[in-house]
Design an enzyme around this catalytic site. Structure first.
Site, mmCIF file in Angstrom:
data_model
loop_
_atom_site.group_PDB
_atom_site.id
_atom_site.type_symbol
_atom_site.label_atom_id
_atom_site.label_comp_id
_atom_site.label_asym_id
_atom_site.label_seq_id
_atom_site.Cartn_x
_atom_site.Cartn_y
_atom_site.Cartn_z
ATOM 1 N N LYS A 100 -50.025 -7.466 -2.833
ATOM 2 C CA LYS A 100 -49.862 -7.312 -0.765
ATOM 3 C C LYS A 100 -50.511 -6.471 0.061
ATOM 4 C CE LYS A 100 -45.558 -9.567 -0.360
ATOM 5 N NZ LYS A 100 -44.437 -9.474 -0.910
ATOM 6 N N GLY A 126 -46.360 -11.581 7.509
ATOM 7 C CA GLY A 126 -46.594 -12.883 8.138
ATOM 8 C C GLY A 126 -47.839 -13.784 6.944
ATOM 9 N N GLU A 178 -47.082 -7.074 -7.264
ATOM 10 C CA GLU A 178 -45.550 -7.659 -7.332
ATOM 11 C C GLU A 178 -45.806 -8.364 -8.094
ATOM 12 O OE1 GLU A 178 -42.266 -6.802 -3.936
ATOM 13 O OE2 GLU A 178 -43.309 -7.977 -4.049
ATOM 14 N N GLU A 190 -38.226 -7.137 1.471
ATOM 15 C CA GLU A 190 -38.726 -5.527 2.648
ATOM 16 C C GLU A 190 -37.551 -5.845 3.990
ATOM 17 O OE1 GLU A 190 -42.137 -8.332 4.224
ATOM 18 O OE2 GLU A 190 -40.961 -8.799 6.067
ATOM 19 N N ASN A 228 -36.644 -5.415 7.768
ATOM 20 C CA ASN A 228 -37.509 -6.033 9.223
ATOM 21 C C ASN A 228 -36.547 -4.777 10.582
ATOM 22 O OD1 ASN A 228 -39.491 -7.702 8.445
ATOM 23 N ND2 ASN A 228 -38.474 -9.305 8.723
ATOM 24 N N ARG A 271 -36.325 -4.430 13.132
ATOM 25 C CA ARG A 271 -36.097 -5.355 14.779
ATOM 26 C C ARG A 271 -35.111 -6.229 14.591
ATOM 27 N NH1 ARG A 271 -38.421 -10.032 13.350
ATOM 28 N NH2 ARG A 271 -40.321 -9.671 12.018
ATOM 29 N N VAL A 276 -36.419 -13.081 15.140
ATOM 30 C CA VAL A 276 -36.588 -14.377 15.651
ATOM 31 C C VAL A 276 -34.727 -15.464 15.704
ATOM 32 C CG1 VAL A 276 -37.245 -16.336 15.988
ATOM 33 C CG2 VAL A 276 -38.796 -14.834 15.700
#
Lengths: 141, 455
Positions: free
Chosen positions: B158, B164, B200, B288, B290, B292, B295
């Protein structure tokens, strides 16, 4: 790639004002498409090779004396020059038309051509955004 | 509270933020590119300014122009939306340095959580379960291969700066490792300008479960429940729901506590999402964070009763979070379908064009978040989202039925849409039973295409 996908791609490319595109096929081959009668892109601003002080302009061949519309490619607040510019004033290329003050810059605006001020479209302290019409020059005879 | 904010984004999220601001009496400043001059967020904002041509790097990523508008218009704060500059730590930093409030977390939290391998390491130290993997970024393929052998195949390579699905390679066998490792590095370099990668353990057919958190600047962190996001195609979510059938109350408590721990480990404030992978045995692992608003935040709003944009604004303005439990229990069930201008019968290829007919569904507990309208042109310059269709009901079965009816009612012509596939998912026994994983779309794509061909 299926023919319908190519047709869609053709349409998208044409609508965005491009006249040709290339498809890569496999490792070594390319197929170039040149569009017939590509739709003319009405983009007032090109950012390639632009002097940052140069205003964008558009020729309007509406009468014998050609008019130029000049637009801003800067974003900020317009600060008028010390010497007021009025309708009817004769100006020369590179004369000062004030500047645009942004967050971290203060870029002077210079007239791109000799001419006569036909219309001043921005006032001191006004917010100027990208594409804002700043003035119209009468050029030519 | 702020009297005026600037929204550094476009499309439905810009409209979303404007709506909450209007309700709260906050004036809004929109920015737009030339391609978006007829966009809905431009029409709805109190003020709107063009910041550049269509290209994102010259407009929505043009920090100088965005901040120049913010200053000229007298905005006090900037909401970054999602995508674009929302997880750019340098942007968050310069916003604050220029005297505005960034409506989001601190730039240091964004930076730490934005580097995947760094985030992984931080979470491991904080006691959050992480997938077995490399401790650091790996530069040489020989070193990486040794790490992969220790972890055990299959593994994922990764990109540290990734997202994405880009810069990611699944390696099932040792003999394929070096080639795929080098491909991942090359793609990471091209996509993110950063070729650092890590390795990973790959979980086979996991579920993608994420926990929404909101935190204030005084150390209070609240978990607002999970979202099930396993219906994905190539790591792009197609639909989400909250809560998840795979999460018992006990597991929700454990995962929420882990999410709160993760947020506190980086002194986080504002809205954020911690993403986990869940295996069949109920083991979950940090994937992970995010940093923010996401959506799919509306499903959380419907099951929690909280307006997440309002909470972001209040936290940014220095307010304490309201009196809330540390772990919010869901009420009812919500599902969201992302309606994109993509052709599901043709590998989901983007289908930009002019929307001709646009008739949105309605009725009780049917919500549509969109920036489209009849005559609106979806350009290829930006993402292909048309609308988010979200429903709520008392039970999952009712929510699925409500979504099915709403999808049938949604009429969009002029572009292809993902609606046929989402309707197929709603009626699929595997989805309805709740027994599915991230393999669902790949597994059922052929059947979907055959089903429609026969009709």
């Amino acid at each position: 790639m299926e023919i319908n996908s190519i047709k869609k791609l053709y349409r998208v490319v044409a609508e965005n004002g491009y006249s040709e595109f290339e498809l890569k096929i496999g490792k070594n081959n390319k197929l170039k498409f040149v569009l017939d009668n590509a739709i003319e892109k009405s983009d007032k601003h090109t950012d390639d090779n632009k002097n940052q002080n140069e205003m964008n302009s558009k020729v309007l061949p509406t009468d014998k004396n050609t008019n130029f519309e000049v637009f801003s490619d800067k974003v900020g607040v317009y600060v008028a020059p010390d010497k007021t510019i009025n309708v009817g004033d004769k100006i020369k290329k590179e004369d000062n038309f004030g500047f645009v003050k942004g967050i971290s810059f203060k870029d002077p605006i210079k007239f791109p051509k000799n001419g006569i001020i036909k219309e001043v479209c921005v006032s001191d302290g006004e917010i100027v955004d990208y594409g804002k019409l700043l003035c119209i020059l009468q050029i030519g005879d | 509270m702020f009297s005026k904010i600037l929204i550094a984004n476009r499309g439905e999220i810009a409209v979303r933020v404007i709506r909450t601001c209007r309700r709260m009496g906050i004036k809004t400043v929109a920015v737009y590119s030339e391609a978006d001059k007829n966009a809905l967020h431009v029409k709805m904002a109190d003020e709107a300014y063009c910041i550049g041509p269509a290209r994102p790097d010259l407009s929505y990523l043009n920090v100088q122009n965005i901040l120049s508008v913010a200053k000229a218009a007298g905005a006090e704060a900037i909401h970054p939306g999602y995508g674009f500059l929302s997880e750019n730590p340098a942007f968050a930093d310069v916003v604050e340095k220029c005297g505005f409030v960034f409506i989001g977390p601190d730039s240091k939290a964004i930076e730490r959580m934005g580097q995947k391998s760094v985030a992984r390491d931080l979470m491991d130290k904080a006691g959050v379960p992480v997938m077995p993997g490399s401790q650091n970024n790996l530069e040489s393929s020989a070193e990486a291969l040794k790490t992969a052998e220790n972890i055990g195949f299959p593994v994922l390579v990764k990109a540290t700066a990734g997202g994405g699905g880009k810069g990611m390679r699944l390696v099932e066998k040792k003999e394929d490792f070096i080639k795929l490792f080098e491909m991942a590095q090359a793609e990471a370099e091209t996509s993110f300008g950063d070729n650092r990668v890590y390795v990973e353990k790959y979980m086979i057919n996991p579920r993608h479960i994420e926990i929404q958190i909101i935190a204030d600047k005084f150390g209070k962190v609240v978990a607002l429940g999970e979202r099930e996001c396993s219906i994905q195609r190539r790591h792009q979510k197609l639909l989400e729901e909250s809560p998840s059938v795979a999460i018992s109350p006990e597991l929700r408590k454990k995962m929420s506590e882990a999410a709160i721990l993760a947020a506190k480990a980086v002194d986080y404030y504002s809205a954020g999402t911690i993403e986990f992978l869940l295996d069949e045995a109920g083991n979950f692992f940090f994937m992970e964070m995010n940093t923010r608003l996401q959506v799919e935040h509306p499903v959380t709003e419907l099951i929690s009763g909280y307006d997440l944009v309002e909470l972001q604004l209040r936290v940014a303005a220095g307010e304490h979070l309201p009196d809330m439990d540390e772990i919010i229990q869901p009420k009812g069930w919500a599902i969201e379908c992302r309606i994109n201008a993509e052709d599901p019968f043709n590998s989901f290829v983007p289908s930009p064009g002019n929307i001709e007919q646009y008739f949105v569904p309605g009725g009780p507990w049917v919500r549509v978040d969109s920036a489209c309208y009849p005559g609106y042109k979806i350009t290829p310059n930006y993402d292909s989202m048309i609308a988010k269709l979200i429903v709520w009901a008392n039970t999952r079965e009712e929510a699925i039925d409500r979504m099915s009816a709403a999808l049938l009612e949604f009429e969009i012509s002029g572009v292809e849409t993902t609606i046929p596939f989402q309707y197929y998912v709603m009626s699929h026994p595997e989805f309805r039973s709740g027994k599915f994983s991230t393999a669902f779309v790949d597994k059922n794509m052929k059947a979907f295409l055959n089903d429609y061909t026969e009709k």
